[in-house]
Write an enzyme that holds these catalytic residues in place. Structure first.
Site, PDB file in Angstrom:
ATOM      1  N   GLU A 179       0.796  -1.243   0.000  1.00 50.10           N
ATOM      2  CA  GLU A 179       0.000   0.000   0.000  1.00 50.10           C
ATOM      3  C   GLU A 179       0.825   1.289   0.000  1.00 50.10           C
ATOM      4  O   GLU A 179       0.552   2.200   0.781  1.00 50.10           O
ATOM      5  CB  GLU A 179      -0.958  -0.006   1.199  1.00 50.10           C
ATOM      6  CG  GLU A 179      -1.879  -1.211   1.226  1.00 50.10           C
ATOM      7  CD  GLU A 179      -2.857  -1.209   2.409  1.00 50.10           C
ATOM      8  OE1 GLU A 179      -2.773  -0.306   3.252  1.00 50.10           O
ATOM      9  OE2 GLU A 179      -3.691  -2.112   2.471  1.00 50.10           O
ATOM     10  N   GLU A 290      -5.994 -10.912  -1.129  1.00 46.58           N
ATOM     11  CA  GLU A 290      -6.829 -10.722   0.072  1.00 46.58           C
ATOM     12  C   GLU A 290      -8.308 -10.717  -0.294  1.00 46.58           C
ATOM     13  O   GLU A 290      -9.080  -9.881   0.172  1.00 46.58           O
ATOM     14  CB  GLU A 290      -6.457  -9.401   0.763  1.00 46.58           C
ATOM     15  CG  GLU A 290      -4.973  -9.288   1.080  1.00 46.58           C
ATOM     16  CD  GLU A 290      -4.584  -8.005   1.805  1.00 46.58           C
ATOM     17  OE1 GLU A 290      -5.473  -7.297   2.295  1.00 46.58           O
ATOM     18  OE2 GLU A 290      -3.380  -7.727   1.878  1.00 46.58           O
TER      19      GLU A 290
HETATM   20  C1  XIL Z   1      -6.033  -6.620   8.426  1.00 51.70           C
HETATM   21  C2  XIL Z   1      -6.305  -7.813   9.315  1.00 51.70           C
HETATM   22  O1  XIL Z   1      -7.183  -8.678   8.651  1.00 51.70           O
HETATM   23  C3  XIL Z   1      -6.904  -7.356  10.627  1.00 51.70           C
HETATM   24  O2  XIL Z   1      -6.999  -8.445  11.531  1.00 51.70           O
HETATM   25  C4  XIL Z   1      -6.020  -6.273  11.253  1.00 51.70           C
HETATM   26  O3  XIL Z   1      -6.655  -5.769  12.408  1.00 51.70           O
HETATM   27  C5  XIL Z   1      -5.782  -5.144  10.272  1.00 51.70           C
HETATM   28  O4  XIL Z   1      -5.221  -5.668   9.080  1.00 51.70           O
HETATM   29  N1  XIL Z   1      -4.853  -4.809   3.802  1.00 51.70           N
HETATM   30  C6  XIL Z   1      -3.817  -5.619   4.203  1.00 51.70           C
HETATM   31  C7  XIL Z   1      -4.019  -6.524   5.352  1.00 51.70           C
HETATM   32  O5  XIL Z   1      -2.779  -5.655   3.543  1.00 51.70           O
HETATM   33  O6  XIL Z   1      -2.846  -6.720   6.082  1.00 51.70           O
HETATM   34  C8  XIL Z   1      -5.113  -6.060   6.272  1.00 51.70           C
HETATM   35  O7  XIL Z   1      -5.336  -7.047   7.271  1.00 51.70           O
HETATM   36  C9  XIL Z   1      -6.362  -5.771   5.487  1.00 51.70           C
HETATM   37  C10 XIL Z   1      -6.113  -4.678   4.478  1.00 51.70           C
END
Ligand code: XIL
Length: 409
Positions: A179, A290
């Site tokens: 990101e 994701e």
């Molecule tokens: C999220 C997790 O799922 C949560 O448990 C945590 O509180 C915050 O992070 N983008 C990403 C991930 O790259 O690492 C994130 O994961 C979601 C958004």
């Protein structure tokens, strides 16, 4: 609650769902019988309970899931049956693993790696540099002032060498940088300005360095740049520029991760195609890292959001739950996205779901527009039902819609 807005929304969604019904008649939401099986009467049912997503997609790409030790404890049988790639959801993030200069918290990360290895499941690492869940100590020098670029690079190198080195040969792909691109419509601002890394460097030097360190530590690992909203045309152009500049500078990058936190109404197939076409034209591979498809639709389903923003006392928000209408939209969106993935499967190495079942998704705690869900700022806690397994861990219809996109030729 029956506010006019919600009534309209329900009417709209009913019309939309009716239109979809026609489409869905062609989308089998049950297991598909192969021609051979259906031509032989009295053969055993097509649904093999031991078969998982990883088996249906074995000729296409890996199917992964993000896990915690909790989810492994709760759902290990399902995870082993369905998936052949695992991502630690939080346990390899820089701040979680390395909260102070001489403190390392390996327990969960090691346990997840051991679980995956025991069950012959591949592991992808997440992540080595991010502006969130980061190691704040890195940004301050011994004199209490902001760390110099040199010190920060040295700390980054130590961190990456230690982590990537520890799991060398065990982790097949790393999200090296997460990101780093700025949101918003201004296409001239490519890099995320509020990142502590950007504030100290004022250049993408730290991004290039992270990839080089990771490659030094494990030359065989595939190295990814990972981001969200990668199908949004403005964001996509910026991601493209970032990764192209890495390629032009000879930085060892293998692929781009599309986080794929999608909605039932976006992205469109064409937006996804455009993004995939451009990224793959650089010779880069792709992973969907994701994936989830949130059933919550902004504003239309938050009729009292404005009142909440204004701080007014408002009635409790309506949670429509996983209605048949929303389910139909979600199934259609899953099918659309996986149909495009089939078109690009040559370039796609893995598709990873973010969490295991609808019982517990990271989205459940979040409101519209992101951030922690509270009764303010229009952020209304509401379940997202974004995955392919329901709250009881059973396969949803969306599961079969996804499986049936597999091209068996
Ligand atoms: C999220 C997790 O799922 C949560 O448990 C945590 O509180 C915050 O992070 N983008 C990403 C991930 O790259 O690492 C994130 O994961 C979601 C958004």
């Amino acid at each position: 609650m029956n506010t006019p807005l919600l009534k309209n929304y329900r009417r709209d969604i009913t019309i939309l769902a009716a239109a979809l019904a026609a489409v869905l008649n062609f989308t089998q939401c049950t297991p598909k019988q192969s021609a051979a099986v259906s031509s032989v009467p009295n053969t055993t049912p097509h649904e093999d309970p031991n078969k998982g997503l990883k088996d249906y997609f074995k000729n296409d790409f890996k199917i992964g899931v993000a896990v915690s030790m909790n989810s492994i404890r709760q759902d290990s049988a399902l995870i082993i049956r369905e998936f052949n790639s695992l991502t630690p959801e939080n346990d390899m993030k820089v701040g979680v693993l390395h909260p102070a200069e001489n403190t390392w918290k390996w327990e969960n990360a090691d346990a997840i790696v051991a679980f995956a290895q025991r069950h012959h499941i591949a592991i992808r690492g997440h992540n080595l540099l991010w502006h969130t869940q980061d190691a704040k100590w890195m940004y301050t020098g011994p004199d209490g002032k902001p760390a110099s670029k040199e010190l920060l690079l040295q700390r980054l190198r130590d961190h990456i060498h230690t982590v990537v080195g520890r799991y060398k040969g065990k982790i097949y792909a790393w999200d090296v940088v997460n990101e780093a691109v700025q949101d918003g419509e201004d296409s001239t601002v490519i890099y995320r300005q509020n990142s502590p890394w950007w504030k100290i460097f004022q250049s993408p030097e730290f991004i290039e360095a992270a990839f080089r360190y990771a490659h030094e530590a494990d030359p065989a690992a595939k190295l990814y740049y990972n981001d969200y909203s990668s199908e949004n045309v403005t964001k996509h152009r910026k991601i493209y520029k970032l990764v192209k500049s890495l390629k032009d500078h000879g930085v060892p990058i293998n692929g781009v991760g599309f986080q794929a936190h999608w909605k039932i109404n976006s992205p469109t197939q064409d937006a996804l195609r455009t993004a995939l076409k451009e990224i793959t034209s650089l010779g880069l591979e792709v992973q969907f890292t994701e994936l989830d498809i949130d059933i919550r639709v902004p504003s239309a389903l938050t009729p009292n959001a404005t009142a909440l923003v204004a701080g007014a006392q408002a009635a409790a928000p309506v949670d429509p739950g996983y209605t048949p209408e929303l389910e139909a939209l979600q199934i259609a969106q899953y099918k659309k996205m996986f149909d495009v993935m089939q078109e690009y499967k040559k370039h796609i190495k893995a598709v990873t779901f973010w969490n295991v079942t609808d019982k517990s998704s990271w989205l459940d705690g979040r409101g519209q527009g992101g951030g922690a869900a509270t009764a303010t700022a229009g952020r209304i806690p509401r379940k997202a039902y974004p995955l392919l397994f329901d709250v009881n861990g059973q396969r949803k219809k969306a599961y079969w819609a996804v499986v049936n996109t597999v091209d068996e030729k």
